[in-house]
Design an enzyme around this catalytic site. Structure first.
Site, PDB file in Angstrom:
ATOM      1  N   ILE A   1      32.678  41.456  21.977  1.00 36.15           N
ATOM      2  CA  ILE A   1      31.579  42.891  21.972  1.00 36.15           C
ATOM      3  C   ILE A   1      32.117  43.585  20.206  1.00 36.15           C
ATOM      4  O   ILE A   1      31.443  44.608  20.130  1.00 36.15           O
ATOM      5  CB  ILE A   1      31.351  43.686  23.197  1.00 36.15           C
ATOM      6  CG1 ILE A   1      33.202  43.855  23.667  1.00 36.15           C
ATOM      7  CG2 ILE A   1      30.632  42.651  24.273  1.00 36.15           C
ATOM      8  CD1 ILE A   1      33.196  44.791  25.409  1.00 36.15           C
TER       9      ILE A   1
ATOM     10  N   THR B   1      35.764  51.168  37.143  1.00 38.53           N
ATOM     11  CA  THR B   1      36.567  51.536  37.985  1.00 38.53           C
ATOM     12  C   THR B   1      37.113  52.877  37.971  1.00 38.53           C
ATOM     13  O   THR B   1      36.980  53.995  37.617  1.00 38.53           O
ATOM     14  CB  THR B   1      37.858  50.580  37.220  1.00 38.53           C
ATOM     15  OG1 THR B   1      38.844  50.904  38.106  1.00 38.53           O
ATOM     16  CG2 THR B   1      38.097  51.981  35.802  1.00 38.53           C
ATOM     17  N   ASP B   2      37.775  53.104  39.806  1.00 40.89           N
ATOM     18  CA  ASP B   2      38.280  53.866  40.420  1.00 40.89           C
ATOM     19  C   ASP B   2      39.025  54.067  39.873  1.00 40.89           C
ATOM     20  O   ASP B   2      39.397  55.699  39.462  1.00 40.89           O
ATOM     21  CB  ASP B   2      38.180  53.947  41.600  1.00 40.89           C
ATOM     22  CG  ASP B   2      39.250  52.787  42.064  1.00 40.89           C
ATOM     23  OD1 ASP B   2      39.753  52.399  40.920  1.00 40.89           O
ATOM     24  OD2 ASP B   2      39.471  52.747  43.708  1.00 40.89           O
ATOM     25  N   GLU B   3      39.778  53.497  38.937  1.00 33.62           N
ATOM     26  CA  GLU B   3      41.050  54.033  38.080  1.00 33.62           C
ATOM     27  C   GLU B   3      40.894  55.197  37.170  1.00 33.62           C
ATOM     28  O   GLU B   3      41.487  56.321  36.549  1.00 33.62           O
ATOM     29  CB  GLU B   3      41.484  52.990  37.494  1.00 33.62           C
ATOM     30  CG  GLU B   3      41.827  52.523  38.318  1.00 33.62           C
ATOM     31  CD  GLU B   3      43.149  51.032  38.105  1.00 33.62           C
ATOM     32  OE1 GLU B   3      44.066  51.244  37.059  1.00 33.62           O
ATOM     33  OE2 GLU B   3      42.524  49.499  39.012  1.00 33.62           O
TER      34      GLU B   3
ATOM     35  N   LYS C   1      38.177  52.899  29.594  1.00 33.61           N
ATOM     36  CA  LYS C   1      37.846  52.711  30.655  1.00 33.61           C
ATOM     37  C   LYS C   1      36.905  54.301  31.388  1.00 33.61           C
ATOM     38  O   LYS C   1      35.239  54.423  31.208  1.00 33.61           O
ATOM     39  CB  LYS C   1      37.505  52.683  32.518  1.00 33.61           C
ATOM     40  CG  LYS C   1      38.397  50.681  32.606  1.00 33.61           C
ATOM     41  CD  LYS C   1      36.943  49.840  31.997  1.00 33.61           C
ATOM     42  CE  LYS C   1      35.785  49.701  32.742  1.00 33.61           C
ATOM     43  NZ  LYS C   1      34.906  48.829  32.709  1.00 33.61           N
TER      44      LYS C   1
ATOM     45  N   TYR D   1      56.160  46.083  42.851  1.00 38.25           N
ATOM     46  CA  TYR D   1      56.985  47.571  42.203  1.00 38.25           C
ATOM     47  C   TYR D   1      57.358  48.405  42.764  1.00 38.25           C
ATOM     48  O   TYR D   1      56.662  48.582  44.240  1.00 38.25           O
ATOM     49  CB  TYR D   1      56.236  48.357  41.252  1.00 38.25           C
ATOM     50  CG  TYR D   1      55.569  47.212  40.473  1.00 38.25           C
ATOM     51  CD1 TYR D   1      55.911  45.942  40.078  1.00 38.25           C
ATOM     52  CD2 TYR D   1      53.945  47.005  39.999  1.00 38.25           C
ATOM     53  CE1 TYR D   1      55.003  44.955  38.623  1.00 38.25           C
ATOM     54  CE2 TYR D   1      53.204  46.217  38.914  1.00 38.25           C
ATOM     55  CZ  TYR D   1      54.388  44.816  38.406  1.00 38.25           C
ATOM     56  OH  TYR D   1      53.665  44.481  37.112  1.00 38.25           O
TER      57      TYR D   1
HETATM   58  P1  NAD Z   1      38.738  39.776  34.109  1.00 39.40           P
HETATM   59  O1  NAD Z   1      39.946  40.227  33.034  1.00 39.40           O
HETATM   60  O2  NAD Z   1      38.463  38.437  35.017  1.00 39.40           O
HETATM   61  O3  NAD Z   1      37.301  39.618  32.890  1.00 39.40           O
HETATM   62  C1  NAD Z   1      37.311  40.293  31.084  1.00 39.40           C
HETATM   63  C2  NAD Z   1      36.512  39.259  31.266  1.00 39.40           C
HETATM   64  O4  NAD Z   1      36.000  39.729  29.997  1.00 39.40           O
HETATM   65  C3  NAD Z   1      37.006  38.215  30.896  1.00 39.40           C
HETATM   66  O5  NAD Z   1      35.910  36.807  31.177  1.00 39.40           O
HETATM   67  C4  NAD Z   1      37.152  37.961  29.085  1.00 39.40           C
HETATM   68  O6  NAD Z   1      36.698  36.759  28.351  1.00 39.40           O
HETATM   69  C5  NAD Z   1      36.057  38.719  29.080  1.00 39.40           C
HETATM   70  N1  NAD Z   1      36.419  39.870  27.886  1.00 39.40           N
HETATM   71  C6  NAD Z   1      37.321  40.215  27.349  1.00 39.40           C
HETATM   72  N2  NAD Z   1      37.071  40.998  26.439  1.00 39.40           N
HETATM   73  C7  NAD Z   1      36.476  40.331  25.857  1.00 39.40           C
HETATM   74  C8  NAD Z   1      35.740  41.068  24.231  1.00 39.40           C
HETATM   75  N3  NAD Z   1      36.397  41.567  23.562  1.00 39.40           N
HETATM   76  N4  NAD Z   1      34.201  39.990  24.406  1.00 39.40           N
HETATM   77  C9  NAD Z   1      33.473  40.313  25.127  1.00 39.40           C
HETATM   78  N5  NAD Z   1      34.123  39.311  26.405  1.00 39.40           N
HETATM   79  C10 NAD Z   1      35.417  39.834  26.833  1.00 39.40           C
HETATM   80  O7  NAD Z   1      37.961  41.440  34.897  1.00 39.40           O
HETATM   81  P2  NAD Z   1      37.399  41.189  36.450  1.00 39.40           P
HETATM   82  O8  NAD Z   1      38.563  42.180  37.389  1.00 39.40           O
HETATM   83  O9  NAD Z   1      36.501  40.322  36.214  1.00 39.40           O
HETATM   84  O10 NAD Z   1      36.428  43.065  35.572  1.00 39.40           O
HETATM   85  C11 NAD Z   1      35.472  43.279  35.366  1.00 39.40           C
HETATM   86  C12 NAD Z   1      35.383  44.286  35.016  1.00 39.40           C
HETATM   87  O11 NAD Z   1      35.189  45.212  36.299  1.00 39.40           O
HETATM   88  C13 NAD Z   1      35.912  45.382  33.960  1.00 39.40           C
HETATM   89  O12 NAD Z   1      34.485  45.919  33.585  1.00 39.40           O
HETATM   90  C14 NAD Z   1      36.933  46.182  34.754  1.00 39.40           C
HETATM   91  O13 NAD Z   1      37.114  47.217  33.838  1.00 39.40           O
HETATM   92  C15 NAD Z   1      35.701  46.118  35.795  1.00 39.40           C
HETATM   93  N6  NAD Z   1      36.942  46.996  37.795  1.00 39.40           N
HETATM   94  C16 NAD Z   1      37.523  45.020  38.102  1.00 39.40           C
HETATM   95  C17 NAD Z   1      38.434  45.689  39.260  1.00 39.40           C
HETATM   96  C18 NAD Z   1      38.608  44.681  39.508  1.00 39.40           C
HETATM   97  O14 NAD Z   1      39.830  44.635  41.054  1.00 39.40           O
HETATM   98  N7  NAD Z   1      39.323  43.981  39.006  1.00 39.40           N
HETATM   99  C19 NAD Z   1      38.138  47.180  39.940  1.00 39.40           C
HETATM  100  C20 NAD Z   1      36.736  47.608  39.699  1.00 39.40           C
HETATM  101  C21 NAD Z   1      35.831  47.413  38.266  1.00 39.40           C
HETATM  102  P1  TYD Z   2      46.937  45.570  40.237  1.00 39.94           P
HETATM  103  O1  TYD Z   2      46.592  44.394  40.645  1.00 39.94           O
HETATM  104  O2  TYD Z   2      48.322  45.582  38.913  1.00 39.94           O
HETATM  105  O3  TYD Z   2      45.469  46.596  39.782  1.00 39.94           O
HETATM  106  P2  TYD Z   2      45.913  47.964  39.815  1.00 39.94           P
HETATM  107  O4  TYD Z   2      47.206  48.230  39.289  1.00 39.94           O
HETATM  108  O5  TYD Z   2      44.673  48.007  38.220  1.00 39.94           O
HETATM  109  O6  TYD Z   2      45.497  48.760  41.110  1.00 39.94           O
HETATM  110  O7  TYD Z   2      48.171  45.538  41.267  1.00 39.94           O
HETATM  111  C1  TYD Z   2      48.208  46.408  42.237  1.00 39.94           C
HETATM  112  C2  TYD Z   2      49.612  47.191  43.366  1.00 39.94           C
HETATM  113  O8  TYD Z   2      50.462  46.388  43.062  1.00 39.94           O
HETATM  114  C3  TYD Z   2      49.355  48.510  42.024  1.00 39.94           C
HETATM  115  O9  TYD Z   2      49.972  49.697  43.062  1.00 39.94           O
HETATM  116  C4  TYD Z   2      50.845  47.230  40.910  1.00 39.94           C
HETATM  117  C5  TYD Z   2      51.130  46.475  42.258  1.00 39.94           C
HETATM  118  N1  TYD Z   2      52.292  45.401  41.874  1.00 39.94           N
HETATM  119  C6  TYD Z   2      53.000  44.835  42.470  1.00 39.94           C
HETATM  120  O10 TYD Z   2      53.714  45.646  42.741  1.00 39.94           O
HETATM  121  N2  TYD Z   2      54.028  43.495  41.836  1.00 39.94           N
HETATM  122  C7  TYD Z   2      52.687  43.223  40.493  1.00 39.94           C
HETATM  123  O11 TYD Z   2      53.119  41.954  40.257  1.00 39.94           O
HETATM  124  C8  TYD Z   2      51.687  43.379  40.056  1.00 39.94           C
HETATM  125  C9  TYD Z   2      50.977  42.845  39.649  1.00 39.94           C
HETATM  126  C10 TYD Z   2      51.272  44.931  41.748  1.00 39.94           C
END
Ligand code: NAD
Ligand code: TYD
Length: 350
Positions: free
Chosen positions: A61, A131-133, A160, A213
């Site tokens: 993208i 994300t909520d972050e 984000k 952590y």
């Molecule tokens: P992920 O890291 O597992 O997957 C991201 C995907 O995007 C991968 O398939 C990667 O190849 C693709 N990608 C990365 N850079 C790209 C680029 N430049 N062009 C095209 N494709 C690209 O992420 P996820 O955990 O599945 O998260 C998906 C979305 O949801 C993100 O936007 C994230 O911010 C949002 N989100 C995630 C969480 C969570 O807990 N994982 C929670 C809330 C929102």
């Molecule tokens: P993570 O799964 O990386 O999600 P986010 O930081 O986006 O919430 O981490 C979840 C929580 O776990 C966060 O408070 C950081 C902590 N954490 C550890 O304590 N050890 C680890 O190895 C990782 C990856 C995360």
């Protein structure tokens, strides 16, 4: 016929969204656009890759001209944008990659969408998954609401937040029909083992130290990934244009309690003596700028669109562990090679 471009569909959440959309929206074509970074994995989509309504496009993208061509070629009418760099720890090491994909990539996508749709927005939608972050960090009490002021504190959440602002700017300035959702932490099948839950499951299975952590007292609000995908589908079909919806499970856990629960569940499933895996817990240096607590109020989504989470946490964790136990090959593939270097860099710091 709708032609729905899903970005990041080869990632964790995106692959569940692609699958659910193929099941739910029968008369549509799903175009999955993904750059296949370390987090993108076509193994996540093996079961649907031959579906007649599915097409995969290997693209980044950050390349605006290629996006322009793709919009024309596939006559895109709807966008569900998930592609992102998604891991906070990586964002601390390499913030610029997050600006490139999450900020510039999102603006490229908005621009390609606007150019292709012109001013004909009938039956069109740009859905941005966030994300909520972006709301920052809570103390012991309170929740994130849709109108909570943005206060991102990591390079990931800042990127984000910036992308959310651009999406709203395209709505207010050009009238682009958008909707945004902000979700809490997801877990479930296909979760890449750099994030807490899959990393801990993988380490428990390999009897490796479980790196918690700080003191493990940070709180996250966990939601099963298929419930997030269902929420996205609900908002996609019923959400109001220009609106934001928070998504969450009302399911807060301190990291240490969560890791102990994982240890207990895996020990039970493996027939290990009780307490065996807990001995692997190791407290390590805290993450820089570690947000204390996230907690989502998702009542707008419930009251207005009728979405509620389907699974209790222990049941969701149990299904997740079962998935990892029966997909050891998947786990081996994603934890070989580059992952080993990543792990050594992040966790073998003195
Ligand atoms: P992920 O890291 O597992 O997957 C991201 C995907 O995007 C991968 O398939 C990667 O190849 C693709 N990608 C990365 N850079 C790209 C680029 N430049 N062009 C095209 N494709 C690209 O992420 P996820 O955990 O599945 O998260 C998906 C979305 O949801 C993100 O936007 C994230 O911010 C949002 N989100 C995630 C969480 C969570 O807990 N994982 C929670 C809330 C929102
Ligand atoms: P993570 O799964 O990386 O999600 P986010 O930081 O986006 O919430 O981490 C979840 C929580 O776990 C966060 O408070 C950081 C902590 N954490 C550890 O304590 N050890 C680890 O190895 C990782 C990856 C995360």
């Amino acid at each position: 016929m709708k032609n729905i471009l899903i970005t990041g569909g080869a990632g964790f959440i995106g692959s569940h969204v692609v699958r659910l959309f193929l099941e739910t929206y029968k008369d549509t074509r799903i175009i999955n656009l993904d750059a296949l970074t370390y987090a993108g994995n076509l193994e996540n989509l093996r079961d649907i890759e031959d579906h007649p309504n599915y097409t995969f496009v290997h693209q980044d993208i950050t390349d605006l001209n290629s996006l322009r061509k793709i919009f024309k070629e596939y006559e895109i009418s709807h966008v569900v944008h998930l592609a992102a760099e998604s891991h906070v720890d990586r964002s601390i090491e390499e913030p610029l990659a997050f600006v490139e994909t999450n900020v510039i990539g999102t603006v490229n996508l908005l621009q390609a969408t606007k150019e292709y749709w012109g001013d004909n927005f009938e039956d069109k939608l740009f859905y941005h998954v966030s994300t909520d972050e972006v709301y920052g960090s809570l103390n012991e009490t309170g929740f994130f609401y849709e109108d909570t002021a943005y206060d991102p504190r990591s390079p990931y959440s800042a990127s984000k937040a910036s992308s959310d602002h651009f999406v709203r700017a395209y709505y207010h300035t050009y009238g682009l029909p958008i909707v945004i959702s902000n979700c809490s932490n997801n877990y479930g099948p296909n979760h890449f083992p750099e994030k807490l839950i899959p990393l801990m499951i993988n380490n428990i299975l390999h009897k490796k130290p479980l790196p918690v952590y700080g003191e493990g007292l940070n709180v996250r609000d966990w939601l099963f990934v298929k419930d997030h995908a269902r929420a996205i589908s609900t908002i996609f079909s019923k959400g109001k244009l220009g609106e934001t919806y928070n998504i969450g499970g009302h399911n807060e856990w301190t990291n240490i309690d969560l890791v102990k629960l994982l240890c207990r569940l895996v020990d039970q499933k493996m027939g290990n003596p009780g307490g065996q895996s807990e001995e692997l817990i190791t407290f390590v240096k805290d993450r820089a700028g570690h947000d204390l607590r996230y907690a989502i109020d998702a009542s707008k989504l419930k009251d207005e669109l009728g979405w509620v989470p389907s699974l209790q946490f222990e049941e969701g964790l149990s299904q997740t562990i079962d998935w990892f136990l029966s997909n050891k090959e998947w786990l081996e593939h994603v934890t070989s090679g580059e992952y080993q270097k990543y792990y050594a860099k992040m966790y073998n710091k003195s």
